[in-house]
Design an enzyme around this catalytic site. Structure first.
Site, short mmCIF file in Angstrom:
data_model
loop_
_atom_site.label_atom_id
_atom_site.label_comp_id
_atom_site.label_asym_id
_atom_site.label_seq_id
_atom_site.Cartn_x
_atom_site.Cartn_y
_atom_site.Cartn_z
N PHE A 277 73.25 -16.37 87.24
CA PHE A 277 74.46 -16.57 88.05
C PHE A 277 74.46 -17.99 88.59
CE2 PHE A 277 77.11 -16.66 91.79
CZ PHE A 277 78.24 -15.98 91.35
N ASP B 232 68.74 -24.54 89.35
CA ASP B 232 69.73 -24.11 90.32
C ASP B 232 68.97 -23.42 91.45
OD1 ASP B 232 71.58 -22.81 91.87
OD2 ASP B 232 72.75 -22.00 90.21
N LYS C 45 74.27 -23.13 99.90
CA LYS C 45 74.12 -22.03 100.86
C LYS C 45 73.62 -22.46 102.24
CE LYS C 45 73.64 -18.05 97.71
NZ LYS C 45 74.89 -17.33 97.87
C1 LIG Z 1 71.88 -19.38 92.05
C2 LIG Z 1 73.30 -19.56 92.50
N1 LIG Z 1 74.01 -20.59 92.02
C3 LIG Z 1 75.28 -20.81 92.40
C4 LIG Z 1 75.89 -19.97 93.30
C5 LIG Z 1 77.32 -20.22 93.70
O1 LIG Z 1 77.38 -20.63 95.02
P1 LIG Z 1 78.78 -20.58 95.82
O2 LIG Z 1 79.11 -19.14 96.02
O3 LIG Z 1 78.49 -21.31 97.09
O4 LIG Z 1 79.77 -21.27 94.97
C6 LIG Z 1 75.20 -18.89 93.83
C7 LIG Z 1 75.83 -17.97 94.79
O5 LIG Z 1 75.37 -16.91 95.10
C8 LIG Z 1 73.86 -18.67 93.42
O6 LIG Z 1 73.15 -17.65 93.87
#
Ligand SMILES: Cc1ncc(COP(=O)(O)O)c(C=O)c1O
Length: 394
Positions: free
Chosen positions: A134, A219, A248
């Site tokens: 994700f 990520d 976050k």
């Molecule tokens: C690993 C990861 N990358 C990217 C995102 C996307 O972040 P956002 O919801 O702030 O766009 C998330 C959100 O949960 C995530 O867990």
């Protein structure tokens, strides 16, 4: 507004894209939140992993109050003191070598920046991501995200993305071509079900990327900022990526994304090729400066390691007791409990007893509490889970 008016307004006016819980939250402090009727909850959602330093940390509140009266908006085409102060602190966090950063406002944006940067630096289009990953829901990030439910309605996505099975270096090696710009990986998969890789995976990944001349992007949007017991999860395996995404929690609850890169990589961007109106907004920067101070002064990564071990141990005891628990896994205070069935009723049962927990996929209960959570609060969470699991175990 009363509860009904609040709910009605969100139901009628807000885009219907969130699975809502029947709860109006109006106040938070540390790892505790309160609803509109004054009922108290232990927050193991951490607002989806955002509230690392706790809700309304006094240092973050004070920093925001001060900055809000000084300067709220300042586009990054001007220099600004709050931004520079943050940058100096922020750049000390990642592993050595990641010495430049682009600031944005969310996780998906930090991934977008990483994707564009990898393409620009390498001059190649392909990005390889992991099955089950994700990375967000904007079109570029969504192209790297795995779940069909999120992707299917929005085809065609950005071309050039491929997915390979995680933890499988052979398949990765086969997938890399002379057109591959980068491999994009969550060091510990979050939304996918709190999946910690095998011990050799990330270092193996680094070796393959080096051998093939491909960039490695981590990520760390969910794993970063102390969550797993280190400032960044990649430190558990001593692997340094070329580009790293954070979001976050970095601004103490306010919206910020940060994409780190080696200077040489970041310098591939020319003026104007990537920007955002809110990049380096002073109010958010002031909050982030304070959040970093808290992270360091309160030794939150160490706290996540110690309390996470304790929490995980207690969850494992529950797994021993209840056969409906398939597995407990995670690192630091990023924990998951895989069940043999859909976890909706467990989430609901916990909420009714004053504990908020998340899911990760259909059958995993996920815990992303603020790292300031108290040991007694963890004990209470375990008591509640014990009660709820006993009810489900019939
Ligand atoms: C690993 C990861 N990358 C990217 C995102 C996307 O972040 P956002 O919801 O702030 O766009 C998330 C959100 O949960 C995530 O867990």
């Amino acid at each position: 507004m009363n509860k009904k008016e609040i709910v009605d307004a969100e139901e009628k006016i807000m885009a219907n894209t969130f699975a809502k819980r029947d709860l109006v939250l109006t106040k938070g402090k540390g790892a505790t939140v309160w609803d509109i009727d004054g009922n108290e909850y232990i927050d193991c959602t951490g607002s989806y992993g955002v509230a690392v330093v706790g809700h309304c940390h006094p240092k973050v509140v004070a920093a925001v109050q001060k900055q809000v009266e000084t300067l709220i908006a300042c586009h990054a085409s001007f220099y600004n003191d709050a931004r520079s102060e943050l940058l100096e602190k922020l750049i000390r966090l990642p592993p050595e070598g990641l010495n430049k950063v682009f600031l944005s406002s969310s996780g998906a944006e930090s991934v977008e920046c990483a994707i564009k940067l990898a393409r620009k630096y390498s001059g190649k289009p392909e990005i390889i991501a992991m099955m089950g990953a994700f990375h967000g829901k904007t079109l570029g990030a969504l192209s790297a995200t795995w779940k069909k439910k999120y992707r299917a309605p929005f085809m065609p996505l950005v071309p050039g993305f491929k997915h390979v099975p995680p933890d499988n270096l052979e398949k990765l090696r086969e997938a890399i071509t002379d057109q591959t710009a980068a491999v994009l990986v969550e060091p510990v998969r979050g939304e996918g079900g709190i999946l910690v890789p095998s011990d050799s995976f990330l270092s193996g990944l680094r070796e393959v990327c080096d051998e093939k001349g491909v960039l490695l992007i981590f990520d760390e949007v969910q794993t970063g900022f102390g969550r797993t017991g280190k400032v960044f999860a990649c430190e558990h395996w001593n692997v340094v990526p070329d580009i790293m995404c954070l979001a976050k929690s970095v601004a103490g609850g306010l919206p910020m994304g940060a994409t780190f890169a080696r200077g040489e990589v970041m310098d591939a961007f020319q003026r104007g090729e990537h920007s955002s109106t809110f990049s380096g907004n002073p109010l958010i920067c002031a909050a982030a400066s304070a959040a970093i101070d808290v992270l360091v002064e309160e030794k939150l990564p160490e706290r996540a390691a110690t309390l996470g071990k304790y929490f995980k141990g207690k969850l494992e005891e529950l797994a021993e007791k209840y056969k409906i628990v398939r597995e407990v896994r995670g690192l630091g205070l990023m924990l998951g409990m895989e069940m043999r069935f859909d976890v909706y009723k467990i989430l609901q049962g916990c909420m009714e007893r004053g504990v908020l927990v998340l899911d990760a996929g259909r059958n995993v209960v996920r815990f992303l509490p603020p790292l300031v959570i108290e040991k007694q609060q963890i004990d209470r969470v375990i008591e509640v889970l014990d009660e709820v699991l006993a009810g489900e175990n019939r």
